[in-house]
Design a protein around this motif. Structure first.
Motif, PDB file in Angstrom:
ATOM      1  N   LEU A  82       0.824  -1.208   0.000  1.00 23.49           N
ATOM      2  CA  LEU A  82       0.000   0.000   0.000  1.00 23.49           C
ATOM      3  C   LEU A  82       0.860   1.261   0.000  1.00 23.49           C
ATOM      4  CD1 LEU A  82      -2.718  -1.164   2.550  1.00 23.49           C
ATOM      5  CD2 LEU A  82      -2.950  -0.985   0.072  1.00 23.49           C
ATOM      6  N   ILE A  83       1.906   1.272   0.820  1.00 23.38           N
ATOM      7  CA  ILE A  83       2.784   2.450   0.874  1.00 23.38           C
ATOM      8  C   ILE A  83       3.458   2.682  -0.472  1.00 23.38           C
ATOM      9  CG2 ILE A  83       4.863   3.411   1.939  1.00 23.38           C
ATOM     10  CD1 ILE A  83       4.094   1.880   4.492  1.00 23.38           C
ATOM     11  N   THR A  84       3.959   1.606  -1.083  1.00 21.36           N
ATOM     12  CA  THR A  84       4.649   1.726  -2.376  1.00 21.36           C
ATOM     13  C   THR A  84       3.717   2.217  -3.466  1.00 21.36           C
ATOM     14  OG1 THR A  84       6.163  -0.072  -1.769  1.00 21.36           O
ATOM     15  CG2 THR A  84       5.973   0.471  -4.109  1.00 21.36           C
ATOM     16  N   LEU A  85       2.545   1.599  -3.561  1.00 23.97           N
ATOM     17  CA  LEU A  85       1.622   1.947  -4.648  1.00 23.97           C
ATOM     18  C   LEU A  85       1.019   3.331  -4.466  1.00 23.97           C
ATOM     19  CD1 LEU A  85      -0.148  -1.495  -5.205  1.00 23.97           C
ATOM     20  CD2 LEU A  85       1.759  -0.492  -6.459  1.00 23.97           C
ATOM     21  N   THR A  87       2.504   5.827  -2.990  1.00 22.58           N
ATOM     22  CA  THR A  87       3.578   6.761  -3.337  1.00 22.58           C
ATOM     23  C   THR A  87       3.718   6.897  -4.850  1.00 22.58           C
ATOM     24  OG1 THR A  87       4.764   6.186  -1.305  1.00 22.58           O
ATOM     25  CG2 THR A  87       6.029   7.263  -3.058  1.00 22.58           C
ATOM     26  N   LEU A  88       3.701   5.774  -5.547  1.00 24.95           N
ATOM     27  CA  LEU A  88       3.808   5.809  -7.009  1.00 24.95           C
ATOM     28  C   LEU A  88       2.628   6.552  -7.625  1.00 24.95           C
ATOM     29  CD1 LEU A  88       4.985   2.137  -7.696  1.00 24.95           C
ATOM     30  CD2 LEU A  88       6.375   4.224  -7.873  1.00 24.95           C
ATOM     31  N   ASN A  89       1.451   6.362  -7.066  1.00 24.05           N
ATOM     32  CA  ASN A  89       0.260   7.026  -7.601  1.00 24.05           C
ATOM     33  C   ASN A  89       0.323   8.529  -7.355  1.00 24.05           C
ATOM     34  OD1 ASN A  89      -2.276   7.609  -8.591  1.00 24.05           O
ATOM     35  ND2 ASN A  89      -3.309   6.002  -7.443  1.00 24.05           N
ATOM     36  N   GLN A  90       0.711   8.924  -6.140  1.00 22.43           N
ATOM     37  CA  GLN A  90       0.771  10.352  -5.825  1.00 22.43           C
ATOM     38  C   GLN A  90       1.786  11.091  -6.681  1.00 22.43           C
ATOM     39  OE1 GLN A  90       1.468  10.232  -1.559  1.00 22.43           O
ATOM     40  NE2 GLN A  90      -0.595  10.980  -1.154  1.00 22.43           N
ATOM     41  N   LEU A 303      -6.831   8.216 -10.509  1.00 21.25           N
ATOM     42  CA  LEU A 303      -6.109   9.473 -10.368  1.00 21.25           C
ATOM     43  C   LEU A 303      -6.019   9.896  -8.914  1.00 21.25           C
ATOM     44  CD1 LEU A 303      -7.584  11.491 -13.370  1.00 21.25           C
ATOM     45  CD2 LEU A 303      -5.409  10.275 -13.255  1.00 21.25           C
ATOM     46  N   ALA A 304      -4.824  10.271  -8.478  1.00 18.12           N
ATOM     47  CA  ALA A 304      -4.641  10.691  -7.090  1.00 18.12           C
ATOM     48  C   ALA A 304      -5.430  11.962  -6.791  1.00 18.12           C
ATOM     49  CB  ALA A 304      -3.157  10.933  -6.817  1.00 18.12           C
ATOM     50  N   ARG A 305      -5.568  12.853  -7.799  1.00 13.98           N
ATOM     51  CA  ARG A 305      -6.263  14.115  -7.538  1.00 13.98           C
ATOM     52  C   ARG A 305      -7.781  13.959  -7.496  1.00 13.98           C
ATOM     53  NH1 ARG A 305      -4.312  14.582 -12.837  1.00 13.98           N
ATOM     54  NH2 ARG A 305      -5.925  14.645 -14.454  1.00 13.98           N
ATOM     55  N   PHE A 310      -7.250   7.754  -0.801  1.00 16.08           N
ATOM     56  CA  PHE A 310      -7.336   7.235   0.563  1.00 16.08           C
ATOM     57  C   PHE A 310      -8.348   6.103   0.646  1.00 16.08           C
ATOM     58  CE2 PHE A 310      -9.344   7.309   4.789  1.00 16.08           C
ATOM     59  CZ  PHE A 310      -8.241   7.015   5.574  1.00 16.08           C
ATOM     60  N   VAL A 311      -9.485   6.278  -0.023  1.00 15.66           N
ATOM     61  CA  VAL A 311     -10.511   5.230  -0.022  1.00 15.66           C
ATOM     62  C   VAL A 311      -9.980   3.956  -0.670  1.00 15.66           C
ATOM     63  CG1 VAL A 311     -12.826   4.599  -0.841  1.00 15.66           C
ATOM     64  CG2 VAL A 311     -12.368   6.931  -0.035  1.00 15.66           C
ATOM     65  N   ARG A 312      -9.242   4.107  -1.759  1.00 16.89           N
ATOM     66  CA  ARG A 312      -8.662   2.942  -2.423  1.00 16.89           C
ATOM     67  C   ARG A 312      -7.652   2.236  -1.522  1.00 16.89           C
ATOM     68  NH1 ARG A 312      -8.527   2.332  -8.079  1.00 16.89           N
ATOM     69  NH2 ARG A 312     -10.055   3.619  -9.163  1.00 16.89           N
ATOM     70  N   ALA A 313      -6.846   2.998  -0.799  1.00 17.46           N
ATOM     71  CA  ALA A 313      -5.885   2.396   0.125  1.00 17.46           C
ATOM     72  C   ALA A 313      -6.602   1.637   1.234  1.00 17.46           C
ATOM     73  CB  ALA A 313      -4.977   3.472   0.714  1.00 17.46           C
ATOM     74  N   VAL A 314      -7.694   2.195   1.744  1.00 17.35           N
ATOM     75  CA  VAL A 314      -8.473   1.517   2.777  1.00 17.35           C
ATOM     76  C   VAL A 314      -9.083   0.228   2.235  1.00 17.35           C
ATOM     77  CG1 VAL A 314     -10.520   1.681   4.250  1.00 17.35           C
ATOM     78  CG2 VAL A 314      -8.936   3.610   4.089  1.00 17.35           C
ATOM     79  N   ILE A 315      -9.562   0.260   1.010  1.00 11.32           N
ATOM     80  CA  ILE A 315     -10.128  -0.951   0.404  1.00 11.32           C
ATOM     81  C   ILE A 315      -9.055  -2.023   0.255  1.00 11.32           C
ATOM     82  CG2 ILE A 315     -11.147  -1.895  -1.708  1.00 11.32           C
ATOM     83  CD1 ILE A 315     -12.585   0.775  -2.082  1.00 11.32           C
TER      84      ILE A 315
END
Length: 365
Positions: A82-85, A87-90, A303-305, A310-315
């Protein structure tokens, strides 16, 4: 590019290195925090025996840390995913990779390869280190953190049945007729399971036949009378061979040793569903690391924007933790005989593999 499963060598090494660093960082953080909490509750018991000090605390930590690593390595892979993905997305790196023609599976390919290597290392680590740490720590705990007997075949938490009667022991050492039991309790029961009397002894040895309890103390339940017996022989029908079979700890045996134990149990018609489920889980457990990039991939795309990162990370986190809940429940059902051992060990893995692939394909491919 679409015909290659992996992206370029440079990009593969970049993503793999980023993933490994985050796995190690999360794992170290989890182990240090959990070890500190564990020591808060265990230090008093460790220091209780006379002569124990800082060396024993360090010994406990050295035995407990491999257990924590084995248990929380898959969690570390999930959180690192989650942290890696995220970061890459942001940083719009995922957008750049997809604009270069990479599919979602190609973006995840370096992470999946790294997770597969982590799974292989985890299996070897469990077999060579964790099983030995389990055996030593359980035996030390059974001795109340005092000196551990030097005999071979050390095991803990022994539970034996002799018809209606029950014999328990905190630890077992030795093999064959040289078996020695410590902190032994003999429960003499009436038909129906009602305990009539209880005999406690610090040590027991094979008496050919039966087991000689030394410094035995008897408690009669009916009269509530406590009486010192000295030496007494119980369990005449219990043989060393039966104890060898009944006192097996699957967590303290390697994959190959457990295979031989299962064969020995099946040869005499004993129930093996619990050991068989754990045997299969020795493979499916480490392979759970391979699922984590797939289950956490929902955090990589979109898209991060858009405000939904955050919702995707929680999922992704929810999917990962749901796997561990289902896996533990299935393994428990397999141990009790509710599921066949193979199904108990592998059904959660394949279920969440299909679920992760479905989510990835439906959302990105």
């Amino acid at each position: 590019m679409q015909l290659d499963f992996f992206p370029s060598r440079t990009l593969t090494l970049y993503l793999a290195k980023m993933f490994v660093v985050r796995i190690l960082a999360v794992l170290v953080m989890l182990v240090l925090v959990l070890m500190a909490l564990d020591l808060l509750g265990s230090t008093g018991d460790i220091l209780a025996p006379e002569g124990n000090g800082q060396a024993e605390i360090l010994k406990y930590a050295s035995l407990r840390i491999p257990q924590l690593i084995a248990r929380f390595l898959p969690y570390s892979v999930l959180l690192a995913t989650l942290i890696t993905l995220v970061t890459l997305n942001q940083n719009s790196e995922v957008v750049a990779m997809k604009a270069a023609g990479l599919s979602a599976h190609q973006v995840l390919a370096p992470l999946l390869l790294t997770a597969a290597l982590i799974a292989a290392v985890s299996f070897a680590f469990n077999e060579r280190i964790v099983t030995r740490a389990n055996a030593t720590l359980k035996a030390w705990e059974a001795a109340d953190f005092g000196p551990i007997p030097e005999e071979t075949g050390l095991r803990s938490n022994i539970y034996l049945t002799d018809g209606e009667n029950i014999m328990t022991a905190a630890a077992l050492s030795g093999e064959g007729e040289r078996i020695a039991l410590t902190n032994v309790t003999w429960y003499a029961r009436a038909p129906g399971g009602i305990i009539r009397k209880q005999i406690r002894s610090p040590r027991a040895a094979y008496a050919r036949p039966g087991w000689r309890l030394e410094e035995a103390v008897r408690f009669d339940v009916g009269s509530a009378e406590l009486r010192e017996l000295g030496e007494v022989v119980v369990g005449e029908t219990l043989t060393p061979a039966q104890i060898d079979l009944q006192s097996v700890d699957p967590d303290a045996q390697s994959f190959w040793e457990l295979s031989q134990t299962i064969d020995a149990f099946e040869a005499v018609g004993r129930r093996t569903s619990e050991m068989r489920a754990k045997w299969w889980h020795r493979i499916s457990g480490p392979l759970s690391a391979l699922l984590m990039p797939l289950l956490g991939s929902v955090a990589a795309f979109g898209l991060a924007r858009s405000g939904q990162l955050f919702v995707r990370a929680v999922i992704g986190m929810a999917l990962g933790f749901a796997y561990f809940v289902v896996d533990n429940a299935a393994l428990a059902m397999g141990s009790f005989g509710g599921y066949p051992p193979f199904l108990a060990a592998w059904a959660p893995f394949f279920l969440f593999l299909l679920l992760g692939e479905t989510v990835l394909v439906r959302t990105e491919e």
